[in-house]
Enzyme design. Structure first.
Site, PDB file in Angstrom:
ATOM      1  N   LYS A   1       0.864  -1.193   0.000  1.00 42.05           N
ATOM      2  CA  LYS A   1       0.000   0.000   0.000  1.00 42.05           C
ATOM      3  C   LYS A   1       0.895   1.237   0.000  1.00 42.05           C
ATOM      4  O   LYS A   1       1.915   1.267   0.695  1.00 42.05           O
ATOM      5  CB  LYS A   1      -0.904  -0.026   1.242  1.00 42.05           C
ATOM      6  CG  LYS A   1      -1.956   1.080   1.286  1.00 42.05           C
ATOM      7  CD  LYS A   1      -2.846   0.949   2.531  1.00 42.05           C
ATOM      8  CE  LYS A   1      -3.961   1.994   2.531  1.00 42.05           C
ATOM      9  NZ  LYS A   1      -4.844   1.855   3.714  1.00 42.05           N
TER      10      LYS A   1
ATOM     11  N   SER B   1      -9.849   1.736   2.696  1.00 42.61           N
ATOM     12  CA  SER B   1      -8.961   2.551   1.872  1.00 42.61           C
ATOM     13  C   SER B   1      -7.885   1.740   1.146  1.00 42.61           C
ATOM     14  O   SER B   1      -7.277   2.252   0.206  1.00 42.61           O
ATOM     15  CB  SER B   1      -8.281   3.591   2.758  1.00 42.61           C
ATOM     16  OG  SER B   1      -7.417   2.952   3.689  1.00 42.61           O
TER      17      SER B   1
ATOM     18  N   SER C   1     -10.219  -0.600   6.860  1.00 41.19           N
ATOM     19  CA  SER C   1      -9.563  -0.394   5.562  1.00 41.19           C
ATOM     20  C   SER C   1      -8.818  -1.602   4.993  1.00 41.19           C
ATOM     21  O   SER C   1      -8.393  -1.563   3.846  1.00 41.19           O
ATOM     22  CB  SER C   1      -8.590   0.781   5.643  1.00 41.19           C
ATOM     23  OG  SER C   1      -9.294   1.992   5.594  1.00 41.19           O
TER      24      SER C   1
END
Lengths: 484, 481
Positions: A76, A151, A175
């Site tokens: 990420k 997210s 997330s």
């Protein structure tokens, strides 16, 4: 190779039936084609990736391979990785090349894992659909008109679309778990403090926790083994003995008490999700588990509590993005105050600004007690509910998200609707507990449904055991989106 | 019209740790800009603070030294505001639960003891520096100082004059150096004060205060407070009203100027820093710090007063710093005299007299004095045994300072031996009395000064070698006779 688990891939690498460079090239090719359609990655750097793969091959040749050596991992874009752009999905950091490695990145590098790229995400991890990214929305490989969740949407989409066998994410209010559910893969958020936050760009410090994405519970355990561990550079990192999170995978579940929170099943779940969860419960009964009704009476407060505390911390955490030392600075401005205003007005997107405003408001003189202090008290009550529930059960089961993947644009105009998609996950962050999502079926539109398991503090190994036993009996986790 | 002045002080003492309060960077002063600014200090994305235990240990020392409560649990809070030399956009400080609570400091204001109560002392990080001069149309930022540990020490509004405020600040300055938590260097900003000043009529509630920022010398502090008291008095007496505000002292014009009013005051949005756990201090830790601490100046002063019979003035001077008291005690031990009180008195005289003056003149620190405590002890022995009178002692001290050898050698070489043979002195006294009939007459007529003139004549006749006590006694006897 496409649908190999991490475990299978490592076996192939160790047996030298495939090289790390070949594996990297295979996935890089997919990232550069399908990955572009899905917009799953923000940065790809084939040269860096192949260099790392060559190094891994040397380790394997020298017989020094560990469980992750040569394995491609997508990170990420919230983790600082030396030499890589680290944007956090924001225009504010679109030009920021990290000069150091996050603890998580260090751990993977030390294990010989190969970074295949940095994945797209909601800006500063603020979002549940990956639509707030400055780099555009990520598309769900199960239906490219829908969101992958957020997210950590890029990481989830990457694993679901087989652009990488495993990935990292972060989870502040769901997330990792929510995008895992919406893309039909597994994702785990550890107990707060198990994974160091050093080098992970902070959203809400008291809630943020990094964790893995993978196809199977077993792979999550292998990933967590690499990510967890005490780090003196993070004061909230817990100093505990190392543990093998895969140690209990094979334990039978007979006699296990599975807690079903009354509040999870009361309302809000879509009928298709409810049906899939019911079937999962039936499966667990078959595996010898006992279902126990538990209650989390304060869980209903978790969304409002979260939307006081997380923005409060974020409003302060994001103050460092001021255009002075790094990151975006407005091209034209008058005085210092104007430079701040323009840089931040232009550098942050709407959702980030909304949360900075909320956070600034709740910390303001005269409102602090009514919002921040009150929310902290409620946070304790929410945590106490879980403590009470775990006196009656070994693990809690419920849905991860009230529905399946929604259409791009469907909720982006209505923040409250968007916030409610994390209603089942947020309480877990507020309590600091470990939680995970694993696939348990599909809705009538053939979109994946995720079930959530919540463990007691440091109950990751047990949670993974519960998930693994389910995956031995079912095959939802090995299903792939059509046409990839 | 009588006005009562009310002053409270806030002092920022830079703690003498080698590394910063939340990072491993060096705190050394004077390095080239930004060479001591790590990823944590410049607040790169993703970095986190880690508390330096050395800073906490120093706060504990301070708490013990002022008899304060050391909080078993205190909280770091973020103070949020934007400024280019504040890299995170917030300062990590302590707000609701500081590490040190209460305590007091007793100081001498002239000859009077005054106790100033402390409200609290808390740990925080310093900001960097903005440099506006060297850049056209831009400012430079030096983050070397960012993250330097500070102890902010806050008093109750217990001081009633600039003199009291300065006495407190000096005593605090001495104390923090004594206990080894701060180097006290005011030029480098290691010790700086803000003064809260207000006036009121006796018996009335507190008046509106103004805060004078960044007083980095005792002289400026005194002048700034005096100016501010004058300003407020004139303002009120002219029918005006004091506005709560922050003011800056301008030493060039000897006045304070408004910096910002309360209405412009920022809302710092304090809240507990989620990156740092509550600071927990166990009784064991406190006990360990206590065991390793030096005896405090107050304790030493007590010993000097009652144990050695020194005057309050001498005791105060000898405890002005640890180095002074250490010099004194080393010299006292080296004398090896049974009569400690006599030796102590003689050492105190030499230290507060010749030594202090010479150090001052030559701008030397006591630790660098060429006359070491052991050497001074040699001189003291010669004073106590009557070989030297005060005047001779001064001469020997000067010679020792100049490197001419130890006291015995100098006395030998210069033939400096006090005449203590009473027969010899009596002879000279008789001669002087005979030769100064006028002075004798004046003395008998009640003119005390004439006595001193006679003493002077005797000393002159003996080239300063006569024992002054014996001269005094003999003269008195003869004149009375």
């Amino acid at each position: 190779m496409l649908n190999f688990t991490l475990k299978q891939l490592t076996t192939e690498l160790a047996a030298k039936r495939v090289s790390s460079v070949e594996v990297a090239e295979f996935f890089l090719k997919r990232i550069n084609t399908l990955g572009k359609t899905l917009n799953a990655f923000i940065s790809v750097d084939a040269e860096k990736t192949l260099t790392a793969a060559q190094a891994a091959d040397r380790l394997i040749a020298a017989g020094k391979a560990g469980p992750l050596t040569g394995v491609p991992v997508a990170h990420k874009d919230i983790f600082c990785a030396k030499g890589w752009l680290t944007t956090c999905g924001s225009k504010m950091l679109a030009n920021f090349r990290a000069p150091y490695d996050a603890h998580v990145i260090e751990q993977f590098n030390a294990a010989g894992a190969v970074t295949v790229g940095k994945t797209n995400m909601d800006e500063f991890a603020m979002g549940s659909s990956n639509e707030t990214s400055f780099f555009g929305p990520v598309r769900n490989p199960w239906n490219t008109q829908t969101v992958p969740g957020g997210s950590s949407g890029g990481s989830a989409a990457a694993v679901a679309a087989r652009l990488a066998p495993v990935a990292t994410g972060t989870d502040t209010g769901g997330s990792i778990r929510q995008p895992a559910a919406l893309t039909g893969i597994c994702g785990l958020k550890p107990t707060y403090g198990v994974v160091s936050r050093y080098g992970m760009i902070a959203f809400a410090s008291s809630l943020d926790q990094a964790g893995p994405f993978a196809k199977t519970a077993e792979d999550l355990g292998i990933m967590l083994n690499a990510m967890a561990g005490f780090d003196p550079r993070d004061s909230t990192s817990l100093e505990r003995a190392r543990e093998d999170y895969t140690r209990d995978l094979e334990k039978p579940l007979a006699g296990l008490r599975v807690g079903l929170p009354r509040e999870f099943f009361a309302e809000g779940m879509s009928p298709d999700v409810a049906k899939a969860i019911d079937e999962a419960i039936a499966q667990y009964r078959k595996l010898g588990c006992t279902m126990v009704e538990v209650s989390l009476p304060n869980m209903k407060l978790s969304v409002p509590v979260y939307y006081v505390l997380a923005p409060a911390e974020a409003s302060s955490n994001l103050s460092r993005f001021d255009g002075v030392r790094y990151g975006y600075r407005a091209p034209e401005y008058g005085d210092l105050s104007d430079m701040y205003k323009k840089s931040r007005a232009q550098g942050f997107g709407a959702e980030v600004k909304r949360r900075i405003l909320i956070g600034t408001y709740v910390l303001s003189h005269g409102y602090y007690d009514a919002y921040y202090i009150k929310a902290q008290k409620l946070r304790r009550l929410i945590a106490q509910d879980f403590v009470a529930a775990f006196k009656q059960c070994d693990v809690i089961l419920g849905p991860t998200s009230p529905g399946t993947a929604f259409k791009i644009g469907e909720k982006s105009g209505d923040p409250v609707q968007m916030y409610l998609s994390d209603i089942y996950t947020i309480a877990v962050n507020l309590a600091g507990l470990p939680g995970m999502s694993l696939p348990c079926g599909f809705d009538r539109a053939n979109l994946p449904v995720g079930m959530q398991l919540i463990g007691d503090y440091f109950g990751e190994a047990k949670m993974l055991n519960v998930a693994h036993q389910y995956q031995l009996a079912t095959d939802w986790h090995m299903r792939m989106p059509q046409g990839i | 019209m009588k006005w009562e002045v009310v002053i409270g002080l806030e002092t920022h003492a830079q703690l003498s740790t080698r590394s910063k309060i939340f990072s491993g960077s060096s705190t050394a002063f004077g390095a080239s800009p930004n060479s001591q600014a790590s990823a944590v200090d410049i607040a790169l994305p993703g970095v986190l603070p880690v508390l330096n235990r050395g800073a906490v240990e120093r706060a504990i020392r301070f708490g013990l030294a002022v008899g304060a409560t050391i909080s078993p649990r205190s909280i770091f809070a973020r103070k949020n505001y934007f400024y280019p030399d504040l890299p995170k956009g917030y300062q990590i400080s302590q707000y609701e639960l500081p590490v040190v609570q209460g305590g007091s400091l007793t100081v001498m204001v002239g000859d009077v003891e005054k106790t100033v109560r402390l409200t609290r002392a808390h740990l925080e990080e310093d900001a960097g520096k903005s440099l506006h001069e060297d850049f056209r149309g831009m400012s430079g930022i030096d983050l070397n100082r960012a993250g330097t540990p500070l102890l902010e020490i806050v008093t109750e509004p217990d001081m009633a004059s600039a003199e009291e405020a300065v006495a407190y600040a000096k005593a605090l300055h001495a104390l923090v150096q004594w206990i080894g938590i701060c180097d006290g260097n005011m030029q480098e900003g290691s010790f700086r004060c803000d003064a809260n000043v207000s006036i009121r009529r006796p018996g009335e509630p507190l008046g509106t205060r103004c805060e004078i920022k960044n007083l980095n010398s005792f002289n400026f502090m005194e002048k700034a407070i005096q100016y501010e008291v004058r300003r407020q008095t004139e303002l009120i007496e002219d029918g005006g009203r004091v506005v709560q505000e922050t003011r800056l002292y301008d030493p060039d014009r000897d006045e304070t100027r408004s910096m910002r009013s309360k209405e412009d005051a920022m809302d710092y949005r304090y809240f507990p820093d989620p990156d740092l756990l509550p600071l927990e201090i166990t009784p064991q830790w406190i006990a360990q710090v206590k065991a390793e601490m030096r005896e405090l100046p107050g304790t030493k002063r007590g010993l000097y007063l009652t144990g050695y019979g020194l005057s309050a003035y001498d005791a105060q001077l000898l405890t002005q710093s640890f180095e002074w008291s250490d010099y004194f005690e080393t010299a006292l031990a080296a004398c090896g005299l049974a009569d400690k009180a006599a030796a102590a008195k003689q050492i105190a005289n030499l230290m507060t007299g010749e030594l202090a003056a010479t150090l001052n003149r030559s701008e030397t620190e006591i630790t660098d004095a060429p006359v070491k405590p052991g050497a001074l002890a040699g001189l003291v022995r010669k004073c106590v045994d009557g070989t030297l009178n005060n005047k001779m002692a001064k001469e020997v001290f000067a010679a020792m300072w100049a490197g001419e050898g130890d006291a015995d050698a100098i006395i030998e070489q210069r033939g400096l031996k006090q005449i203590s043979d009473s027969g010899e002195i009596e002879k000279i006294v008789d001669q002087v009395l005979a030769a100064n009939a006028k002075s004798v007459e004046e003395f008998r007529a009640g003119k005390e000064k004439a006595f001193n003139a006679l003493v002077g004549q005797v000393m002159k006749a003996t080239k300063g070698k006569a024992n002054p006590t014996q001269v005094n006694d003999l003269l008195k006897k003869k004149l009375a006779g």
